[in-house]
Motif scaffolding. Structure first.
Motif, PDB file in Angstrom:
ATOM      1  N   LYS A   1       7.418   3.610  -3.931  1.00 27.45           N
ATOM      2  CA  LYS A   1       5.960   3.637  -4.058  1.00 27.45           C
ATOM      3  C   LYS A   1       5.530   3.185  -5.448  1.00 27.45           C
ATOM      4  O   LYS A   1       4.574   2.420  -5.603  1.00 27.45           O
ATOM      5  CB  LYS A   1       5.415   5.024  -3.776  1.00 27.45           C
TER       6      LYS A   1
ATOM      7  N   ASP B   1       3.171  -0.013  -6.243  1.00 30.17           N
ATOM      8  CA  ASP B   1       1.908   0.143  -6.962  1.00 30.17           C
ATOM      9  C   ASP B   1       1.894  -0.693  -8.236  1.00 30.17           C
ATOM     10  O   ASP B   1       0.882  -1.326  -8.567  1.00 30.17           O
ATOM     11  CB  ASP B   1       1.672   1.618  -7.292  1.00 30.17           C
TER      12      ASP B   1
ATOM     13  N   ASN C   1       1.720   0.308   3.515  1.00 35.43           N
ATOM     14  CA  ASN C   1       1.541   1.703   3.096  1.00 35.43           C
ATOM     15  C   ASN C   1       2.788   2.511   3.448  1.00 35.43           C
ATOM     16  O   ASN C   1       3.771   1.976   3.990  1.00 35.43           O
ATOM     17  CB  ASN C   1       0.275   2.301   3.711  1.00 35.43           C
ATOM     18  N   CYS C   2       2.746   3.799   3.160  1.00 38.48           N
ATOM     19  CA  CYS C   2       3.943   4.628   3.326  1.00 38.48           C
ATOM     20  C   CYS C   2       4.355   4.801   4.791  1.00 38.48           C
ATOM     21  O   CYS C   2       5.477   5.227   5.069  1.00 38.48           O
ATOM     22  CB  CYS C   2       3.721   5.999   2.675  1.00 38.48           C
TER      23      CYS C   2
ATOM     24  N   MET D   1      -1.398  -2.246   4.133  1.00 40.33           N
ATOM     25  CA  MET D   1      -2.198  -1.551   3.130  1.00 40.33           C
ATOM     26  C   MET D   1      -3.656  -1.967   3.293  1.00 40.33           C
ATOM     27  O   MET D   1      -3.971  -3.140   3.391  1.00 40.33           O
ATOM     28  CB  MET D   1      -1.699  -1.911   1.727  1.00 40.33           C
TER      29      MET D   1
ATOM     30  N   GLY E   1      -7.219   2.125   0.977  1.00 39.17           N
ATOM     31  CA  GLY E   1      -5.979   2.749   0.531  1.00 39.17           C
ATOM     32  C   GLY E   1      -5.618   2.327  -0.879  1.00 39.17           C
ATOM     33  O   GLY E   1      -5.205   3.152  -1.705  1.00 39.17           O
TER      34      GLY E   1
END
Length: 293
Positions: free
Chosen positions: A129, A133, A209-210, A215, A219
């Motif tokens: 993550k 990011d 995304n997770c 994404m 988010g």
């Protein structure tokens, strides 16, 4: 009148290939003009006079419409009547003398270079993550792209060897360079982070995304606001602020407005004039060169 507007909308969609949002904006503006004209007993385009159009603009002013909104309406009206003239529907353009009110261009909110660095330093890159990011934030700042373009990037749009990405949105594409810092963050993410989000499934999109889903803009906004809070920045941070900060910092570093226009994907260099005040040396050069400086 309605028929001519429908033809104009078809022209925008099929010939000019403008975006859906732009078409809807023109259609809405001309619909409001049509409603006003019909209230005045005018139902045909050849009955619309310059006086009636001025009356429509005055009515918008009296009802509290902003200068920016009125300017947009006038642009839509002018484009419509230019089309009618080109198609020989009308012999005279009643909108010819319409003038848009002056709209004050405000310098958008930007971050200082130090504030930007503080945000970019926040992701901890010992996990997927954090790697994702870091790559997203660095790429957004490096290129000034829109968040909608960022979240729709595909892995094949990135050329790490030459430091380019291809942005695609609404049928248009442009190539944007990025620097070594963003390149290293992207390489780390693609080598050590992206597979964790793919959940062993093939996926074209670069950022997920997770849950392994694409994404979203919302988010990413939450991600950005979280890192801004961690950095102790007391500003209403938005992804758009990254875009404006990229442009302003480039201008301050000496980039020309045309280069900024091409990078950010503006159709008109005039849209970048708000960044001119950040360019270095203008006042100094003026004072040296102008006889009255």
């Amino acid at each position: 009148m309605d028929e001519e507007i429908q033809h104009f909308v078809g022209y925008l969609e099929n010939v000019k290939k403008v975006s859906r949002n732009t078409v809807m904006s023109y259609h809405g503006d001309l619909g409001k003009m049509t409603a006003y004209m019909k209230n005045q007993g005018v139902c045909s385009v050849d009955e619309i006079s310059a006086t009636l159009l001025n009356s429509f603009v005055l009515n918008m002013e009296c009802t509290g419409k902003s200068a920016a909104t009125i300017s947009r309406y006038i642009a839509s009206i002018k484009a419509f009547f230019e089309y009618l003239m080109r198609e020989h529907v009308l012999e005279e353009d009643p909108s010819f003398f319409l003038k848009a009110p002056k709209v004050e261009k405000k310098v958008p909110g930007i971050l200082t270079v130090q504030e930007m660095e503080d945000i970019l330093d926040q992701p901890v890159t010992d996990n997927p993550k954090g790697l994702r990011d870091k790559a997203m934030l660095e790429l957004l700042y490096a290129t000034g792209m829109r968040v909608s373009e960022l979240v729709h990037l595909e892995a094949e749009d990135v050329n790490l060897r030459f430091g380019w990405i291809i942005c695609r949105e609404e049928g248009k594409e442009r190539m944007i360079p990025f620097g070594g810092t963003a390149g290293r963050a992207l390489l780390e993410y693609m080598d050590r982070g992206r597979d964790s989000f793919m959940k062993k499934r093939p996926e074209k999109l670069l950022f997920l995304n997770c849950s392994g889903a694409p994404m979203s803009r919302q988010g990413f906004w939450k991600v950005l606001k979280g890192y801004a809070a961690k950095a102790g920045i007391d500003k209403d941070i938005t992804p758009r602020m990254f875009r404006h900060s990229c442009a302003a910092h480039m201008a301050a570093g000496g980039a020309g407005l045309q280069i900024i226009q091409e990078m950010l994907g503006y159709t008109d260099v005039a849209a970048t004039q708000i960044y001119a005040e950040f360019q270095p040396g203008i006042r100094k050069e003026y004072s040296k060169a102008h006889p009255r400086g």
